[in-house]
Scaffold this motif. Structure first.
Motif, PDB file in Angstrom:
ATOM      1  N   LEU A  43     -36.808 -54.808 -42.172  1.00  0.00           N
ATOM      2  CA  LEU A  43     -38.110 -55.335 -42.604  1.00  0.00           C
ATOM      3  C   LEU A  43     -38.694 -54.487 -43.725  1.00  0.00           C
ATOM      4  N   LEU A  44     -38.529 -53.175 -43.610  1.00  0.00           N
ATOM      5  CA  LEU A  44     -39.082 -52.265 -44.603  1.00  0.00           C
ATOM      6  C   LEU A  44     -38.422 -52.433 -45.974  1.00  0.00           C
ATOM      7  N   LYS A  45     -37.274 -53.068 -46.020  1.00  0.00           N
ATOM      8  CA  LYS A  45     -36.593 -53.312 -47.295  1.00  0.00           C
ATOM      9  C   LYS A  45     -37.212 -54.485 -48.049  1.00  0.00           C
ATOM     10  N   LEU A  46     -38.001 -55.296 -47.348  1.00  0.00           N
ATOM     11  CA  LEU A  46     -38.639 -56.447 -47.996  1.00  0.00           C
ATOM     12  C   LEU A  46     -39.793 -55.964 -48.857  1.00  0.00           C
ATOM     13  N   HIS A  47     -39.827 -56.405 -50.104  1.00  0.00           N
ATOM     14  CA  HIS A  47     -40.910 -56.032 -51.003  1.00  0.00           C
ATOM     15  C   HIS A  47     -42.221 -56.596 -50.478  1.00  0.00           C
ATOM     16  N   GLY A  48     -43.171 -55.721 -50.196  1.00  0.00           N
ATOM     17  CA  GLY A  48     -44.460 -56.147 -49.665  1.00  0.00           C
ATOM     18  C   GLY A  48     -44.653 -55.776 -48.213  1.00  0.00           C
ATOM     19  N   VAL A  49     -43.586 -55.372 -47.545  1.00  0.00           N
ATOM     20  CA  VAL A  49     -43.674 -54.975 -46.141  1.00  0.00           C
ATOM     21  C   VAL A  49     -43.538 -53.463 -46.063  1.00  0.00           C
ATOM     22  N   GLY A  50     -44.601 -52.803 -45.626  1.00  0.00           N
ATOM     23  CA  GLY A  50     -44.597 -51.351 -45.531  1.00  0.00           C
ATOM     24  C   GLY A  50     -44.742 -50.883 -44.098  1.00  0.00           C
ATOM     25  N   PRO A  51     -44.809 -49.567 -43.914  1.00  0.00           N
ATOM     26  CA  PRO A  51     -44.921 -48.999 -42.566  1.00  0.00           C
ATOM     27  C   PRO A  51     -46.141 -49.501 -41.784  1.00  0.00           C
ATOM     28  N   LYS A  52     -47.256 -49.701 -42.478  1.00  0.00           N
ATOM     29  CA  LYS A  52     -48.460 -50.187 -41.793  1.00  0.00           C
ATOM     30  C   LYS A  52     -48.227 -51.585 -41.215  1.00  0.00           C
ATOM     31  N   ALA A  53     -47.658 -52.467 -42.018  1.00  0.00           N
ATOM     32  CA  ALA A  53     -47.390 -53.829 -41.552  1.00  0.00           C
ATOM     33  C   ALA A  53     -46.399 -53.829 -40.395  1.00  0.00           C
ATOM     34  N   VAL A  54     -45.361 -53.021 -40.495  1.00  0.00           N
ATOM     35  CA  VAL A  54     -44.360 -52.952 -39.419  1.00  0.00           C
ATOM     36  C   VAL A  54     -45.003 -52.442 -38.135  1.00  0.00           C
ATOM     37  N   GLY A  55     -45.891 -51.465 -38.257  1.00  0.00           N
ATOM     38  CA  GLY A  55     -46.589 -50.946 -37.080  1.00  0.00           C
ATOM     39  C   GLY A  55     -47.449 -52.010 -36.407  1.00  0.00           C
ATOM     40  N   ILE A  56     -48.152 -52.786 -37.212  1.00  0.00           N
ATOM     41  CA  ILE A  56     -48.997 -53.862 -36.672  1.00  0.00           C
ATOM     42  C   ILE A  56     -48.122 -54.918 -36.003  1.00  0.00           C
ATOM     43  N   LEU A  57     -47.010 -55.254 -36.633  1.00  0.00           N
ATOM     44  CA  LEU A  57     -46.089 -56.238 -36.050  1.00  0.00           C
ATOM     45  C   LEU A  57     -45.475 -55.708 -34.757  1.00  0.00           C
ATOM     46  N   ARG A  58     -45.138 -54.414 -34.724  1.00  0.00           N
ATOM     47  CA  ARG A  58     -44.560 -53.809 -33.515  1.00  0.00           C
ATOM     48  C   ARG A  58     -45.534 -53.941 -32.344  1.00  0.00           C
ATOM     49  N   VAL A  59     -46.796 -53.603 -32.584  1.00  0.00           N
ATOM     50  CA  VAL A  59     -47.815 -53.695 -31.531  1.00  0.00           C
ATOM     51  C   VAL A  59     -47.984 -55.147 -31.080  1.00  0.00           C
ATOM     52  N   ALA A  60     -48.018 -56.076 -32.020  1.00  0.00           N
ATOM     53  CA  ALA A  60     -48.170 -57.494 -31.677  1.00  0.00           C
ATOM     54  C   ALA A  60     -46.995 -57.980 -30.825  1.00  0.00           C
ATOM     55  N   LEU A  61     -45.798 -57.557 -31.170  1.00  0.00           N
ATOM     56  CA  LEU A  61     -44.626 -57.931 -30.366  1.00  0.00           C
ATOM     57  C   LEU A  61     -44.702 -57.310 -28.973  1.00  0.00           C
ATOM     58  N   GLU A  62     -45.077 -56.027 -28.909  1.00  0.00           N
ATOM     59  CA  GLU A  62     -45.165 -55.341 -27.614  1.00  0.00           C
ATOM     60  C   GLU A  62     -46.182 -56.008 -26.705  1.00  0.00           C
ATOM     61  N   GLU A  63     -47.275 -56.515 -27.283  1.00  0.00           N
ATOM     62  CA  GLU A  63     -48.289 -57.217 -26.486  1.00  0.00           C
ATOM     63  C   GLU A  63     -47.719 -58.473 -25.851  1.00  0.00           C
ATOM     64  N   LYS A  64     -46.666 -59.011 -26.431  1.00  0.00           N
ATOM     65  CA  LYS A  64     -46.009 -60.204 -25.888  1.00  0.00           C
ATOM     66  C   LYS A  64     -44.760 -59.846 -25.085  1.00  0.00           C
ATOM     67  N   GLY A  65     -44.548 -58.519 -24.874  1.00  0.00           N
ATOM     68  CA  GLY A  65     -43.379 -58.090 -24.112  1.00  0.00           C
ATOM     69  C   GLY A  65     -42.089 -58.185 -24.905  1.00  0.00           C
ATOM     70  N   ARG A  66     -42.181 -58.175 -26.226  1.00  0.00           N
ATOM     71  CA  ARG A  66     -41.014 -58.298 -27.096  1.00  0.00           C
ATOM     72  C   ARG A  66     -40.889 -57.067 -27.966  1.00  0.00           C
ATOM     73  N   SER A  67     -39.806 -56.978 -28.728  1.00  0.00           N
ATOM     74  CA  SER A  67     -39.631 -55.857 -29.651  1.00  0.00           C
ATOM     75  C   SER A  67     -38.671 -56.269 -30.772  1.00  0.00           C
ATOM     76  N   PHE A  68     -38.640 -55.428 -31.802  1.00  0.00           N
ATOM     77  CA  PHE A  68     -37.667 -55.641 -32.875  1.00  0.00           C
ATOM     78  C   PHE A  68     -36.274 -55.409 -32.306  1.00  0.00           C
ATOM     79  N   MET A  69     -35.257 -55.874 -32.999  1.00  0.00           N
ATOM     80  CA  MET A  69     -33.873 -55.647 -32.608  1.00  0.00           C
ATOM     81  C   MET A  69     -33.599 -54.139 -32.641  1.00  0.00           C
ATOM     82  N   SER A  70     -32.844 -53.653 -31.686  1.00  0.00           N
ATOM     83  CA  SER A  70     -32.520 -52.223 -31.644  1.00  0.00           C
ATOM     84  C   SER A  70     -31.313 -51.927 -32.488  1.00  0.00           C
TER      85      SER A  70
END
Length: 70
Positions: A43-70
């Motif tokens: 995700l971080l390789k996508l132009h426009g997606v930075g650490p802040k966005a990934v962190g927000i997405l991580r929290v949103a996924l965790e709230e749904k009991g999900r996560s990024f691929m390991s």
């Protein structure tokens, strides 16, 4: 109320920002749950997606009991 409808429309938390949302959509991701098939590092390789966005997405996924691929 507008924030909620925006989240529903895009499928992503509004807090990630418009550049990140556009980058995700350009890469073919339209819903938060679809991000379980990709690693954070990719995700971080996508132009426009930075650490802040990934962190927000991580929290949103965790709230749904999900996560990024390991």
């Amino acid at each position: 109320m507008k924030q909620e409808s925006k989240t529903i429309e895009t499928g992503f938390p509004k807090g990630i920002g418009k550049p990140a949302t556009r980058a995700l959509e350009a890469a073919g991701y339209t819903q938060l749950e679809e991000l379980t098939s990709i690693r954070e590092k990719e995700l971080l390789k996508l132009h426009g997606v930075g650490p802040k966005a990934v962190g927000i997405l991580r929290v949103a996924l965790e709230e749904k009991g999900r996560s990024f691929m390991s």
